[in-house]
Design a protein around this motif. Sequence first.
Motif, mmCIF file in Angstrom:
data_model
loop_
_atom_site.group_PDB
_atom_site.id
_atom_site.type_symbol
_atom_site.label_atom_id
_atom_site.label_comp_id
_atom_site.label_asym_id
_atom_site.label_seq_id
_atom_site.Cartn_x
_atom_site.Cartn_y
_atom_site.Cartn_z
ATOM 1 N N LEU A 47 0.808 -1.218 0.000
ATOM 2 C CA LEU A 47 0.000 0.000 0.000
ATOM 3 C C LEU A 47 0.845 1.274 0.000
ATOM 4 N N ALA A 48 2.100 1.152 -0.369
ATOM 5 C CA ALA A 48 2.985 2.315 -0.353
ATOM 6 C C ALA A 48 2.449 3.412 -1.269
ATOM 7 N N GLY A 49 2.345 4.631 -0.739
ATOM 8 C CA GLY A 49 1.885 5.765 -1.518
ATOM 9 C C GLY A 49 0.392 5.823 -1.736
ATOM 10 N N ARG A 50 -0.342 4.843 -1.245
ATOM 11 C CA ARG A 50 -1.792 4.808 -1.464
ATOM 12 C C ARG A 50 -2.589 5.275 -0.257
ATOM 13 N N VAL A 51 -1.966 5.248 0.904
ATOM 14 C CA VAL A 51 -2.672 5.582 2.139
ATOM 15 C C VAL A 51 -1.819 6.561 2.932
ATOM 16 N N ASP A 52 -2.440 7.601 3.463
ATOM 17 C CA ASP A 52 -1.759 8.618 4.251
ATOM 18 C C ASP A 52 -1.742 8.193 5.717
ATOM 19 N N VAL A 53 -0.559 8.051 6.288
ATOM 20 C CA VAL A 53 -0.476 7.631 7.683
ATOM 21 C C VAL A 53 -1.114 8.658 8.621
ATOM 22 N N GLY A 54 -1.229 9.900 8.169
ATOM 23 C CA GLY A 54 -1.846 10.929 8.988
ATOM 24 C C GLY A 54 -3.334 10.733 9.202
ATOM 25 N N GLU A 55 -3.943 9.803 8.466
ATOM 26 C CA GLU A 55 -5.373 9.536 8.604
ATOM 27 C C GLU A 55 -5.674 8.526 9.713
ATOM 28 N N PHE A 56 -4.641 7.970 10.330
ATOM 29 C CA PHE A 56 -4.823 6.914 11.322
ATOM 30 C C PHE A 56 -4.754 7.451 12.750
ATOM 31 N N THR A 57 -5.457 6.754 13.639
ATOM 32 C CA THR A 57 -5.385 6.999 15.071
ATOM 33 C C THR A 57 -4.781 5.774 15.739
ATOM 34 N N ARG A 58 -3.910 6.005 16.709
ATOM 35 C CA ARG A 58 -3.289 4.881 17.418
ATOM 36 C C ARG A 58 -4.020 4.624 18.735
ATOM 37 N N TYR A 59 -4.181 3.329 19.039
ATOM 38 C CA TYR A 59 -4.788 2.910 20.300
ATOM 39 C C TYR A 59 -3.866 1.904 20.981
ATOM 40 N N GLY A 60 -3.934 1.870 22.290
ATOM 41 C CA GLY A 60 -3.096 0.941 23.038
ATOM 42 C C GLY A 60 -3.534 0.848 24.483
ATOM 43 N N SER A 61 -2.681 0.251 25.293
ATOM 44 C CA SER A 61 -3.033 -0.040 26.682
ATOM 45 C C SER A 61 -2.892 1.182 27.585
ATOM 46 N N ALA A 62 -3.872 1.350 28.458
ATOM 47 C CA ALA A 62 -3.777 2.364 29.510
ATOM 48 C C ALA A 62 -2.930 1.871 30.680
ATOM 49 N N ARG A 63 -2.613 0.580 30.681
ATOM 50 C CA ARG A 63 -1.721 -0.053 31.667
ATOM 51 C C ARG A 63 -2.257 0.025 33.094
ATOM 52 N N THR A 64 -3.571 -0.073 33.224
ATOM 53 C CA THR A 64 -4.166 -0.070 34.559
ATOM 54 C C THR A 64 -4.521 -1.470 35.049
ATOM 55 N N LEU A 65 -4.443 -2.473 34.173
ATOM 56 C CA LEU A 65 -4.836 -3.832 34.552
ATOM 57 C C LEU A 65 -3.646 -4.790 34.603
ATOM 58 N N TYR A 66 -2.422 -4.248 34.563
ATOM 59 C CA TYR A 66 -1.249 -5.120 34.598
ATOM 60 C C TYR A 66 -1.200 -5.944 35.888
ATOM 61 N N HIS A 67 -1.607 -5.344 36.982
ATOM 62 C CA HIS A 67 -1.615 -6.027 38.270
ATOM 63 C C HIS A 67 -2.998 -5.872 38.888
ATOM 64 N N PHE A 68 -3.449 -6.919 39.546
ATOM 65 C CA PHE A 68 -4.787 -6.880 40.135
ATOM 66 C C PHE A 68 -4.871 -5.810 41.226
ATOM 67 N N HIS A 69 -5.950 -5.055 41.157
ATOM 68 C CA HIS A 69 -6.255 -4.078 42.207
ATOM 69 C C HIS A 69 -7.750 -4.160 42.456
ATOM 70 N N VAL A 70 -8.126 -4.181 43.712
ATOM 71 C CA VAL A 70 -9.524 -4.391 44.064
ATOM 72 C C VAL A 70 -10.430 -3.317 43.460
ATOM 73 N N ASP A 71 -9.912 -2.126 43.272
ATOM 74 C CA ASP A 71 -10.739 -1.059 42.696
ATOM 75 C C ASP A 71 -11.102 -1.345 41.248
ATOM 76 N N ASN A 72 -10.334 -2.218 40.590
ATOM 77 C CA ASN A 72 -10.594 -2.546 39.190
ATOM 78 C C ASN A 72 -11.265 -3.918 39.019
ATOM 79 N N ALA A 73 -11.740 -4.485 40.096
ATOM 80 C CA ALA A 73 -12.247 -5.857 40.053
ATOM 81 C C ALA A 73 -13.360 -6.046 39.022
ATOM 82 N N SER A 74 -14.211 -5.048 38.872
ATOM 83 C CA SER A 74 -15.333 -5.180 37.942
ATOM 84 C C SER A 74 -14.894 -5.179 36.495
ATOM 85 N N ALA A 75 -13.671 -4.754 36.218
ATOM 86 C CA ALA A 75 -13.190 -4.669 34.837
ATOM 87 C C ALA A 75 -12.568 -5.963 34.357
ATOM 88 N N TYR A 76 -12.260 -6.882 35.283
ATOM 89 C CA TYR A 76 -11.606 -8.126 34.885
ATOM 90 C C TYR A 76 -12.617 -9.109 34.306
#
Length: 243
Positions: free
Chosen positions: A214-243
Motif C-alpha cells: 500500500l505504499a503511496g496509497r494511504v496517508d499515515v496521517g489519517e490513522f489513530t493509534r490505540y493501546g493499553s492504559a496499563r491499569t490492569l497489569y496487576h490486580f487491584h480491588v478497585d478494578n475488580a469489575s473490569a476483569y
Amino acid sequence: MSSRPSVRPVSSRSNARIFDLNKSKLRDLNEQLHALPPDADQYWRVLNPKGGHAIAVGLNSAVTVNIEGHVGYYCAGMNKRATVIVEGSASTGVAENMMSGYVHVKGDASQSAGASGRGGMLVIDGNASARCGISMKGVDIVVKGSVGHLSAFMAQTGNLVVLGDTGESLGDSIYEARLFVRGSVRSLGTDCIKKEMRDDHRAQLHDLLKKAGLAGRVDVGEFTRYGSARTLYHFHVDNASAY
C-alpha cells in the motif's frame, strides 16, 4: 489492491508445481509441503480448494503456495517462513499461531484471523470478522477493510492496522500491541485508550503499509493509534469489575 511485491520471481511461477485437490487428497498436499527443506524456493499452485480445512498448515520452508479459491478453517496455521496466498476468502483462524512468513487473503476472513500469531505478516484485502488478532504475540496484521468486535482482545505485542472501521470492544484487555485505525471505532474495550501518534509510530505504520503493498496509497496521517492504559497489569480491588 496489489499483492505483496516480488513474492517470488516470475521464472519460479512459470515452473509452478500444480496440485489439484479434485484429484489428490489434502493430506498428501500437506505431507509434500512438510517434506520440503527450509530453503525450498518453490512456487505451488493449489487448485479446487473448495473451502477445505487446514490447507497449507505447519509449513516450515520458503515455499510460496498460491491457493486458487476459498479455504476453510485454519488455513496457513502455524506458518513458518512460507508465503501463502489465498485467491478467495478464508474461514475461522486463518494464519492462526503463525511464527513467520507472509499470508495474504485476497477476500474476506472469518473470526480469529491471525490469532496468537507470534511473527510474520497477515494481509487481508477485504473485511475480517470478530476477534481479529486475538491474543496476538508479535504478528503484524493489515486489514484493508473493517474488523469485527473484540479485535485485538488480549493482544500482547505486534501491530494491527485497520483501514476501515472496527466493531465493539476494540483492544479489550490489551497489553503492549499497537493498533492503528483509519476509520471509526464503535467502542474501546477495557483498558484500551486512544494514544499519541509520534514520529516513530508514523514511520512504523508507513513500513507496515509498504509491506502490505500500500505504499503511496494511504496517508499515515489519517490513522489513530490505540493501546493499553496499563491499569490492569496487576490486580487491584478497585478494578475488580473490569476483569
